[in-house]
Design an enzyme around this catalytic site. Sequence first.
Site, mmCIF file in Angstrom:
data_model
loop_
_atom_site.group_PDB
_atom_site.id
_atom_site.type_symbol
_atom_site.label_atom_id
_atom_site.label_comp_id
_atom_site.label_asym_id
_atom_site.label_seq_id
_atom_site.Cartn_x
_atom_site.Cartn_y
_atom_site.Cartn_z
ATOM 1 N N HIS A 38 -38.901 -63.968 -52.767
ATOM 2 C CA HIS A 38 -40.039 -63.579 -51.180
ATOM 3 C C HIS A 38 -39.528 -64.017 -49.827
ATOM 4 C CE1 HIS A 38 -43.328 -65.179 -48.358
ATOM 5 N NE2 HIS A 38 -44.048 -65.105 -49.490
ATOM 6 N N PHE A 39 -39.115 -62.217 -49.515
ATOM 7 C CA PHE A 39 -38.936 -61.535 -49.958
ATOM 8 C C PHE A 39 -37.706 -60.709 -50.023
ATOM 9 C CE2 PHE A 39 -43.155 -61.584 -48.096
ATOM 10 C CZ PHE A 39 -44.000 -61.687 -48.352
#
Length: 141
Positions: A45-46
Amino acid sequence: MDREEIEDVLPHRPPMLLIDDCELVDGRALGHAHVAGDEFFVQGHFPGNPVVPGVILCEMLAQNCCVLLAQGGAPRDATPYYTSLDKVRFKHPVRPGDTVELTCEVTRSRGMFHFAHGVAKVGQDVCCVADMSFALVSEKD
């Protein structure tokens, strides 16, 4: 209160125990959660732009608040369950290397239900604010 002492009052355990320390000052819980970058919640993420998910910030606030509830006379066998999140706002991203400062206060209580307001900051930047409620449920129920 350090992490070991927090484990004495909260049912959370790694990897879901997210707060590193907490102290109670003037009816408020003041805690910290350091984000190293190797936590499960930032790994995907991410990719290339790691950011702590908003739901994790809400969980950090909840755990900080639940320390306050536990120290406020909650039954020792009571498990705190989130019952609501309201007026949640995400204002600034939290990234690996950040230490999140958590401030929570109980705004009212009614029986087993407790209502609170929390703020998560990194330095002077407000990252998340939320109104929360919890039910303290006894294992005997």
